[in-house]
Design a protein around this motif. Structure first.
Motif, short mmCIF file in Angstrom:
data_model
loop_
_atom_site.label_atom_id
_atom_site.label_comp_id
_atom_site.label_asym_id
_atom_site.label_seq_id
_atom_site.Cartn_x
_atom_site.Cartn_y
_atom_site.Cartn_z
N UNK A 22 -56.08 -42.56 -8.59
CA UNK A 22 -55.40 -41.71 -7.58
C UNK A 22 -55.99 -41.80 -6.28
N UNK A 23 -56.66 -41.66 -5.61
CA UNK A 23 -57.41 -42.02 -4.09
C UNK A 23 -56.80 -43.18 -3.78
N UNK A 24 -56.81 -44.44 -4.42
CA UNK A 24 -56.11 -45.53 -3.84
C UNK A 24 -54.93 -45.70 -3.94
N UNK A 25 -54.02 -45.30 -4.88
CA UNK A 25 -52.54 -44.81 -4.76
C UNK A 25 -52.49 -43.59 -2.56
N UNK A 26 -53.42 -42.62 -3.22
CA UNK A 26 -52.92 -42.13 -1.85
C UNK A 26 -53.01 -42.30 -0.54
N UNK A 27 -54.53 -43.46 -0.48
CA UNK A 27 -53.86 -44.18 1.00
C UNK A 27 -53.41 -45.55 0.93
N UNK A 28 -53.50 -46.14 -0.39
CA UNK A 28 -52.79 -47.54 0.14
C UNK A 28 -50.98 -47.05 -0.47
N UNK A 29 -50.62 -46.45 -0.27
CA UNK A 29 -49.20 -45.91 -0.23
C UNK A 29 -48.68 -46.61 0.24
N UNK A 30 -47.69 -47.17 0.42
CA UNK A 30 -46.86 -48.19 1.43
C UNK A 30 -44.97 -47.12 1.45
N UNK A 31 -44.77 -46.38 2.40
CA UNK A 31 -43.06 -46.04 2.21
C UNK A 31 -42.60 -46.62 2.52
N UNK A 32 -41.56 -46.87 1.83
CA UNK A 32 -40.08 -47.44 1.62
C UNK A 32 -38.74 -47.02 1.73
N UNK A 33 -38.47 -47.02 2.39
CA UNK A 33 -36.99 -46.14 3.12
C UNK A 33 -35.67 -46.61 1.78
N UNK A 34 -35.58 -45.30 1.39
CA UNK A 34 -34.70 -45.46 0.06
C UNK A 34 -33.29 -45.87 0.50
N UNK A 35 -33.13 -45.92 1.72
CA UNK A 35 -31.41 -46.63 1.59
C UNK A 35 -31.78 -48.39 2.37
N UNK A 36 -32.96 -48.78 1.37
CA UNK A 36 -32.50 -50.45 1.92
C UNK A 36 -32.16 -50.80 0.50
N UNK A 37 -32.49 -49.75 -0.91
CA UNK A 37 -31.93 -50.25 -2.22
C UNK A 37 -30.45 -49.81 -1.66
N UNK A 38 -29.80 -48.96 -1.08
CA UNK A 38 -28.06 -48.47 -1.28
C UNK A 38 -27.76 -49.78 -0.38
N UNK A 39 -28.56 -50.04 1.15
CA UNK A 39 -27.97 -51.14 1.90
C UNK A 39 -27.53 -52.54 1.13
#
Length: 287
Positions: A22-39
């Protein structure tokens, strides 16, 4: 008691590992813009690389970041580019269309074969055998590797064994550039209408013994347009950074090695170019 201790230990270990994940997921999470999938879904999924990226996914990421305009995708239609621009709230931009150009006009009706190749029908395969059987060692070998590798049906082989590029279909992906063993293809903006259709580095009339339309390095084109054309390694080189919308350099070319390419695909040769009337294939070694 032993079983209870084991269960408690296993449960405790499981809890610790779960907390670590859980901690690793919080610390290592990389945000990906959801618009990328749409484009990415709006792109043609050709993954041709003409935009400068290895595929549509990384190009979509660049679009979302604002690093590239939608018009950079040469496969997407104008409507598709506008749709992406509207979704992202950006200008679609403009990009001059680029196409593949072939630096050879030596079809089998004007260029001589000195040896008969028998083997895999591939330009690359024939080129491995002493450069191929063509008299001009720089000329097209006519097996159509470029036609086979083109995913957009933009290249067809004509009756004389030469590739013909359909500018409307060409996306400038560069696959033909990579596959040609003679390096006869290059990518150019469509505005580059003045074109040297030869790659031979030989000089003199001896060139004509192998190909009737080869450049003899006479230099007349450079004389008629000295600020635009220079002779390098026996070949005219056009400086496209200068104003080049002129047919003056082609007029005195005796072989038609330098030509003017019309938008409709017509190849225009100069007034002094020798007329080619032969419609059949030359026999082995025939000149």
């Amino acid at each position: 008691m032993t079983i209870l201790i084991a269960l408690l230990a296993l449960g405790g270990l499981t809890l610790v590992l779960a907390l670590m994940l859980i901690i690793a997921n919080k610390k290592l999470y990389v945000y990906e813009d959801p618009r990328i999938d749409v484009v990415e879904g709006m792109l043609p999924h050709a993954n041709c690389g003409a935009c400068g990226y290895p595929g549509c996914r990384p190009f979509a990421e660049a679009l979302v970041k604002g690093e590239m305009p939608p018009a950079k995708c040469s496969v997407s239609s104008e409507e598709g580019q506008k749709e992406i621009a509207q979704f992202l709230g950006v200008d679609a931009g403009s990009e001059e269309k680029k196409v593949a150009r072939l630096a050879c006009a030596g079809g089998n009706n004007v260029a001589i074969n000195r040896a008969r190749y028998e083997g895999i029908s591939s330009c690359r395969a024939e080129a491995l055998v002493s450069g191929g059987g063509k008299g001009c060692s720089w000329g097209c070998l006519s097996h159509g590797d470029c036609e086979k590798v083109c995913d957009f049906d933009a290249i067809t082989m004509n009756t004389f064994g030469l590739p013909v590029v359909d500018e409307a279909k060409c996306t400038a992906c560069g696959d033909c550039v990579e596959v040609c063993p003679k390096d006869l293809f290059s990518i150019h903006p469509v505005s580059h209408r003045l074109w040297v259709a030869c790659k031979s580095l030989e000089a003199g009339d001896g060139v004509l013994e192998e190909c009737e339309v080869g450049c003899t390095a006479c230099g007349k084109c450079a004389m008629d347009a000295p600020s635009l054309i220079t002779m390098t390694n026996n070949l005219p080189v056009v400086d496209y950074s200068k104003k080049h919308q002129t047919q003056a350099p082609i007029q005195r070319c005796p072989t038609g090695a330098i030509v003017w390419l019309e938008e409709n695909g017509e190849v225009v040769k100069g007034a002094e170019a020798k007329k080619i009337i032969r419609k059949g294939k030359l026999k082995m070694g025939e000149s």
